[in-house]
Write a protein that holds these residues in place. Structure first.
Motif, short mmCIF file in Angstrom:
data_model
loop_
_atom_site.label_atom_id
_atom_site.label_comp_id
_atom_site.label_asym_id
_atom_site.label_seq_id
_atom_site.Cartn_x
_atom_site.Cartn_y
_atom_site.Cartn_z
N VAL A 1 -3.56 -21.52 4.33
CA VAL A 1 -2.72 -20.32 4.38
C VAL A 1 -3.33 -19.11 3.70
O VAL A 1 -3.07 -17.99 4.09
CB VAL A 1 -1.31 -20.57 3.77
N ASP A 2 -4.11 -19.31 2.64
CA ASP A 2 -4.75 -18.15 2.02
C ASP A 2 -6.12 -18.55 1.46
O ASP A 2 -6.56 -19.68 1.61
CB ASP A 2 -3.86 -17.54 0.93
N ILE B 1 -8.04 -5.25 -3.09
CA ILE B 1 -7.96 -6.33 -2.10
C ILE B 1 -9.21 -6.34 -1.24
O ILE B 1 -9.62 -5.29 -0.74
CB ILE B 1 -6.71 -6.15 -1.21
N GLY C 1 -9.75 -11.56 1.47
CA GLY C 1 -8.42 -11.94 1.03
C GLY C 1 -8.27 -12.12 -0.46
O GLY C 1 -7.25 -12.58 -0.96
N ARG D 1 -10.65 -3.90 1.34
CA ARG D 1 -9.62 -3.75 2.36
C ARG D 1 -8.62 -2.70 1.91
O ARG D 1 -8.11 -1.93 2.71
CB ARG D 1 -8.90 -5.08 2.60
N VAL E 1 -7.78 -10.93 -4.30
CA VAL E 1 -7.06 -9.85 -4.97
C VAL E 1 -7.42 -9.83 -6.45
O VAL E 1 -7.40 -10.85 -7.11
CB VAL E 1 -5.54 -10.04 -4.84
N ASP F 1 -7.34 -19.07 -1.53
CA ASP F 1 -7.34 -20.19 -2.46
C ASP F 1 -7.25 -21.51 -1.73
O ASP F 1 -7.93 -22.47 -2.04
CB ASP F 1 -6.13 -20.09 -3.42
#
Lengths: 338, 338
Positions: free
Chosen positions: B100-101, B151, B155, B134, B157, B103
Motif C-alpha cells: 500500500v505504501d 514529499i 512516496g 513531488r 515523506v 514502507d
DNA sequence: GCTGGCACTCTCCACTTCTGAGTGCCAGCA
DNA sequence: TGCTGGCACTCAGAAGTGGAGAGTGCCAGC
C-alpha cells in the motif's frame, strides 16, 4: 506458606543462577550467602521448594535451577527494582537529548536500552490512537488528486494519496482544510470520526462526494495506522543466551521478526505499570524460554506506547526493570519537550 | 593457466560443498560428477588448485573446501545466474503487488528476499539524492513556527519543525509555498540548492530572515536525509550458518545492527550492476566470513537504491543472484507504477 | 599424462573409566 | 521440633582408548 528462610534460599538460588548460569547446589549456597544454616538444612528447604514447583533439577545429581514459577515469586515478592547509578542516568539523558526527530528518538532509545540491559530491546512508536492531532494538511497533487498529511503531537507523520471522484477547487480545498483543522486539532484520534461526521453538509452538493472521499480516507488512515510500528535492536545480545545455542535462538529471532507477535505481546502487558512476563507466560511458543519486561511511556501522565526488553528467563530482573523504567521516564520527558 | 578439467573440478567442489556443507574428497567427487577420470587424477588436480590458493584443507586428512579466491573464480567464470522458476516469479509479483505504501513495499521486499534466498535480506530505502520532489508543504503551527513537509516521487515523506526569527503572515507563506513548489517540483534533490538560492530576493526585507531560515532547513533536511535508511530481515536464517555457531553469528548480528556499516557496504558495491563481495573482500571484520550479493534498483533505468542479501560464503551463488536480480526488477516496476 | 595400488594420517565415533558435585536419608543433638 | 553431620548413592562430564573410515601423497606402470 513458605518460611522466611526458604524464601531467602530461593532468592539466593535465583541470584546465583543468574550470575553463574549453572545449577546451584546446597554447599555453594551456604558458602556464598551467609544463611547461617548448614548445607543439610538448605537441602531440606530445597526439597520443599522443589515440591512446590519453584525450583527443579536438570538431572538427578545436579544443583537446582529456578522454574518459571520460581522467577515469578522472585519478581513479585523477593526482588525490588534496582535504581540506576547516577552516571548511568546522566548517560541516558545525554544520549537521548541529542535526538532530532521521532525516528531518531525511537532509534536511540532502542540502542540505549539494548546496551544498558545487554539484551534485546523493543520500542513501540507512539501510537496514533492515543495521540492527538497537531495538523491535517491537504495538498492538491493534480486537479482530482489530493494528498492527505496527518501530523500528530508526538511528531509522527502519515500520508495518503486520494483519488477524488471529481476535481476540487482551490477555494473549496482551503475551506475544507480550515474547517477540518478547526475541528480536529488537539483532539484525540479516537474522537475524530464523530467530529467530522457532519462536515460534508457545510459544502455544496457538488463537492460532497469528494469531501466524503477525503473524510473516508482520513478515517481509514486512522484505522489502519492503529496498527503500530516498532523498532528492535540488540539482537546480537542473543548470542549470550546459553550453550544449547542454535535451538534456543532460532525461534526467538523468528518471533522478533514478526512484528505482529511483538505487538500482541506488548499489547497484552499492563498499560502503564511495568509488566514482567516470564517464560511460558508468554503466549508465543518461540518466546517460551524468554522473559519480557515492558512498561508504557508517554509525554504526559498517560502512556502512548510501550517499550521493553526481551531476554532469557535467567535475567537480572531488578537491574533490567530499573533500566526499563528509567529509560521510559526519560523518553517520556523528551517527547513532552518537543 | 588452469586447464579446463581443473576448472571443472573446482566447480564440482564448490557445488558439492555448498550442498553438503562438508569438505569434499576426491572419491566422492568422481562419483557424483562424471568427470571421466579417476580419483587419483582428481587428487593431482586438487593439489594444483590448492597450490594456487583456490581450495584448502581444514586438516590433513580431510577433503577440500573452497577459499574466498576459489569462490571468486567460481562466481566470475564458472557460474551463471540461475533464473527463477515461473511459479517463483508469479509469487514475487503477487506478493509485491499488494503493497500500500513505500514502507510496505520495502517491508515486503525484505521478507520476500529473505524467504526466497533463505538468507538475511537488506533493502535500502530509495535515496533522496536521486529522487525528485513531488511536493513541498509549509504549515503554520504557530505564528512563528512552521512545519516543513517534503514529499518525494518515491512516496517518502520527511518533516521538520522550524522556529522562525519573526512571525510570518499567511499571504507571505502562501506565496512562498507557491514559489517554492513551482521551482522545485519534479526536480532532483541535488538541484534544489541552486534553484532556491535567490528566492529571498523576491520578498520584503522583513520576511527575508524567515525565508532564509526556511530554505536553510530545507537544504539541511536534504543533506541530513541523504543519510539513507534501510531495512533488514531474515536474521533467523543466520542460524543455518554452521556448527561453530555463536562465534560466527555474533559479529554478523552486530554488523547488521550498525546501519552505517551496511550502508557503506552497499555504497561500495557497483551502482546498478550486480555485485558479489566474498568473505574478506568485505572491509568489515564481522562480515569476513559472509558474502554479500547486491544490486541497484529503481523506478526508471537508473538505480535509486540498492538491495541485497548477506549469507555465508558457502552459499548458492547462482540461485541467490537470480533471486536478488528478479526481486530488484519487480520492485523497480512497482515503484514506477506508483 | 592418467591410473591403480599402497602406506600413512588424522578425525570422528563409540565405549569405558574415573571423578566430583550434589543428593536423600538417617540418627543424634539442642 | 528443627537443625546438623555423616554416609551411601547417583549421575553428568572429562579423559582416555581403540577401531573404522575417509582422505591423502606418492610411486611404478601403462
Amino acid at each position: 506458606m513458605l518460611s522466611e528462610r526458604r524464601l531467602e534460599v530461593l532468592r539466593a538460588i535465583v541470584q546465583d543462577y543468574v550470575g553463574t548460569e549453572e545449577p546451584v547446589g546446597s554447599k555453594a549456597l551456604t558458602e556464598r550467602h551467609n544463611l547461617k544454616v548448614s548445607p543439610a538444612t538448605v537441602r531440606n528447604d530445597m526439597a520443599v521448594l522443589e515440591d512446590e514447583g519453584f525450583i527443579a533439577q536438570p538431572h538427578t545429581s545436579a544443583g537446582r535451577i529456578p522454574t518459571d514459577k520460581g522467577y515469578r515469586l522472585f519478581v513479585d515478592k523477593l526482588a525490588g527494582v534496582k535504581p540506576l547509578s547516577s552516571p548511568e542516568r546522566r548517560a541516558i539523558q545525554n544520549f537521548l537529548d541529542g535526538a532530532v526527530d521521532l525516528d531518531d528518538v525511537v532509534g536511540r532509545t532502542v540502542r540505549l536500552l539494548a546496551q544498558l540491559t545487554r539484551q534485546v530491546a523493543v520500542v513501540q512508536y507512539p501510537s496514533l490512537t492515543r495521540s492527538t492531532v497537531r495538523h491535517v494538511e491537504l495538498l492538491a497533487l493534480a486537479p482530482a488528486r489530493l494528498m492527505l498529511v496527518l501530523i500528530t503531537d508526538t511528531g509522527r507523520v502519515e500520508q495518503r494519496v486520494i483519488d477524488c471522484p471529481s476535481p476540487i477547487g482551490e477555494t473549496v480545498l482551503a475551506d475544507l482544510r480550515a474547517r477540518l483543522n478547526s475541528r480536529v486539532v488537539s483532539q484525540r484520534f479516537t474522537e475524530v470520526p464523530s467530529l467530522v461526521q457532519d462536515l460534508p453538509e457545510a459544502f455544496d452538493t457538488d463537492d460532497r462526494g469528494t469531501i466524503s472521499t477525503v473524510l473516508a480516507t482520513l478515517l481509514e488512515t486512522l484505522a489502519e495506522e492503529t496498527e503500530e510500528r516498532l523498532m528492535i535492536g540488540g539482537t546480537a545480545n542473543l548470542t549470550r543466551f546459553g550453550h544449547d545455542f542454535p535451538l534456543t535462538i532460532r525461534p526467538v529471532l523468528e518471533a522478533l521478526e514478526e512484528q505482529v507477535v511483538l505487538l500482541k505481546l506488548l499489547g497484552e502487558a499492563g498499560d502503564s505499570d511495568m509488566t514482567v512476563r516470564i517464560g511460558h507466560e508468554n503466549a508465543h511458543e518461540g518466546l517460551s524460554s524468554t522473559s519480557v519486561v515492558s512498561v508504557g511511556y508517554g509525554s504526559g501522565d498517560e502512556a502512548v506506547a510501550k517499550l521493553g526488553v526481551v531476554g532469557p528467563t535467567r535475567m537480572d530482573y531488578p537491574g533490567t526493570m530499573g533500566a526499563v523504567r528509567a529509560v521510559a521516564r526519560y523518553v517520556g520527558q523528551i517527547l513532552a519537550e518537543s
